[in-house]
Design a protein around this motif. Structure first.
Motif, PDB file in Angstrom:
ATOM      1  N   LEU A 154       0.852  -1.188   0.000  1.00 41.92           N
ATOM      2  CA  LEU A 154       0.000   0.000   0.000  1.00 41.92           C
ATOM      3  C   LEU A 154       0.880   1.228   0.000  1.00 41.92           C
ATOM      4  N   HIS A 155       0.431   2.271  -0.682  1.00 35.33           N
ATOM      5  CA  HIS A 155       1.099   3.557  -0.525  1.00 35.33           C
ATOM      6  C   HIS A 155       0.114   4.695  -0.742  1.00 35.33           C
ATOM      7  N   VAL A 156       0.439   5.794  -0.088  1.00 31.85           N
ATOM      8  CA  VAL A 156      -0.334   7.026  -0.220  1.00 31.85           C
ATOM      9  C   VAL A 156       0.634   8.103  -0.674  1.00 31.85           C
ATOM     10  N   VAL A 157       0.260   8.799  -1.749  1.00 31.35           N
ATOM     11  CA  VAL A 157       1.098   9.865  -2.303  1.00 31.35           C
ATOM     12  C   VAL A 157       0.447  11.208  -1.985  1.00 31.35           C
ATOM     13  N   LYS A 158       1.264  12.123  -1.463  1.00 34.28           N
ATOM     14  CA  LYS A 158       0.769  13.460  -1.141  1.00 34.28           C
ATOM     15  C   LYS A 158       1.641  14.500  -1.813  1.00 34.28           C
ATOM     16  N   ARG A 159       1.001  15.579  -2.189  1.00 31.98           N
ATOM     17  CA  ARG A 159       1.697  16.740  -2.746  1.00 31.98           C
ATOM     18  C   ARG A 159       1.276  17.944  -1.933  1.00 31.98           C
ATOM     19  N   LYS A 160       2.235  18.554  -1.277  1.00 31.89           N
ATOM     20  CA  LYS A 160       1.984  19.715  -0.414  1.00 31.89           C
ATOM     21  C   LYS A 160       0.907  19.398   0.627  1.00 31.89           C
ATOM     22  N   GLY A 161       0.971  18.176   1.171  1.00 28.23           N
ATOM     23  CA  GLY A 161       0.059  17.771   2.238  1.00 28.23           C
ATOM     24  C   GLY A 161      -1.302  17.260   1.784  1.00 28.23           C
ATOM     25  N   ILE A 162      -1.579  17.295   0.499  1.00 27.02           N
ATOM     26  CA  ILE A 162      -2.876  16.850  -0.017  1.00 27.02           C
ATOM     27  C   ILE A 162      -2.710  15.501  -0.715  1.00 27.02           C
ATOM     28  N   GLY A 210       3.315  18.437 -17.195  1.00 27.72           N
ATOM     29  CA  GLY A 210       2.982  19.858 -17.204  1.00 27.72           C
ATOM     30  C   GLY A 210       3.631  20.591 -16.046  1.00 27.72           C
ATOM     31  N   PHE A 211       3.643  21.888 -16.163  1.00 26.61           N
ATOM     32  CA  PHE A 211       4.303  22.751 -15.188  1.00 26.61           C
ATOM     33  C   PHE A 211       3.788  22.523 -13.764  1.00 26.61           C
ATOM     34  N   LEU A 212       2.468  22.406 -13.609  1.00 31.07           N
ATOM     35  CA  LEU A 212       1.887  22.263 -12.274  1.00 31.07           C
ATOM     36  C   LEU A 212       2.169  20.894 -11.647  1.00 31.07           C
ATOM     37  N   ALA A 213       2.418  19.899 -12.474  1.00 37.42           N
ATOM     38  CA  ALA A 213       2.676  18.549 -11.953  1.00 37.42           C
ATOM     39  C   ALA A 213       4.109  18.382 -11.476  1.00 37.42           C
ATOM     40  N   ARG A 214       5.018  19.199 -11.973  1.00 37.54           N
ATOM     41  CA  ARG A 214       6.424  19.044 -11.603  1.00 37.54           C
ATOM     42  C   ARG A 214       6.641  19.422 -10.147  1.00 37.54           C
ATOM     43  N   GLY A 215       7.554  18.685  -9.508  1.00 30.56           N
ATOM     44  CA  GLY A 215       7.883  18.980  -8.115  1.00 30.56           C
ATOM     45  C   GLY A 215       7.960  17.721  -7.281  1.00 30.56           C
ATOM     46  N   ARG A 216       8.010  17.940  -5.992  1.00 27.77           N
ATOM     47  CA  ARG A 216       8.225  16.848  -5.026  1.00 27.77           C
ATOM     48  C   ARG A 216       6.887  16.270  -4.556  1.00 27.77           C
ATOM     49  N   TYR A 217       6.870  14.941  -4.443  1.00 27.09           N
ATOM     50  CA  TYR A 217       5.732  14.200  -3.916  1.00 27.09           C
ATOM     51  C   TYR A 217       6.240  13.344  -2.764  1.00 27.09           C
ATOM     52  N   ASN A 218       5.480  13.281  -1.691  1.00 28.85           N
ATOM     53  CA  ASN A 218       5.860  12.478  -0.533  1.00 28.85           C
ATOM     54  C   ASN A 218       4.987  11.225  -0.488  1.00 28.85           C
ATOM     55  N   VAL A 219       5.641  10.113  -0.191  1.00 27.91           N
ATOM     56  CA  VAL A 219       4.960   8.821  -0.213  1.00 27.91           C
ATOM     57  C   VAL A 219       5.167   8.109   1.113  1.00 27.91           C
TER      58      VAL A 219
END
Length: 192
Positions: free
Chosen positions: A119-127, A158-167
């Motif tokens: 199982l994993h949960v992926v969050k971006r900026k806490g969401i 896309g521009f908005l998708a780029r960045g760090r994701y926490n898992v």
């Protein structure tokens, strides 16, 4: 509390986990049943395991692998808790818009593992942006490793998708034993 709830595996209504048995009990179970003997053989119950006696883990997750176009693009060593923790400091890079699949490489030692799930949960900026639950399966102890490929996915682009994701990831079996739980990160970038 809400974060803990995100990594609880779903349960199939009416499914009852069978009684825990030793390897010797499995070997002697209905010795004349041909289909059961094939199942026991698929678990590797006839093999003699040389699992290290100083390592009590029943499931050893060796690596999480990012596979792109049939090739192992990124191999993350998670064989110890310390190595798994390092993945949060050194995020895995994923190119935007590519089709990839996660693959897990693991060993089973000392005992039969029933109903292993990832199982994993992926969050971006806490969401929360994604939750994955994959059945890995049931396995017997073996000196060689197993690999399980998950369903292909496409990385966002896309521009908005780029960045760090926490898992936050977890391997758990039917007996509710957590074999590995760790936090890690990945970054979506324009190029590898």
């Amino acid at each position: 509390m809400a974060e803990e709830q995100e990594l609880i595996p779903t349960e199939t209504e009416g499914y009852i986990v069978g009684e825990k048995k030793t390897i010797e009990e499995y070997k002697s179970l209905d010795a004349n049943d041909e289909s059961l003997n094939k199942w026991k053989e698929s678990l590797g119950l006839g093999q003699v395991s040389t699992a290290p006696t100083d390592d009590p883990r029943r499931v050893v997750i060796l690596a999480m692998i990012l596979e792109v176009d049939g090739e192992d693009k990124v191999v993350a060593d998670v064989s110890t808790a310390e190595k798994a923790k390092q993945l949060n400091d050194s995020p895995m890079v994923i190119k935007e818009g590519v089709t990839y699949r996660l693959k897990v490489r693991f060993k089973v030692q000392h005992d039969v593992i029933s109903g292993l799930k990832y199982l994993h949960v992926v969050k971006r900026k806490g969401i929360r942006v994604d939750r994955l639950e994959e059945m890995v399966g049931s396995y017997g102890p073996s000196d060689s490793y197993y690999e399980k490929k998950f369903m292909p996915e496409e990385s966002p682009s896309g521009f908005l998708a780029r960045g760090r994701y926490n898992v936050k990831s977890k391997f758990i079996d039917d007996d509710k034993v957590t074999h590995l739980e760790w936090d890690w990160a990945f970054e979506i970038k324009k190029e590898w």
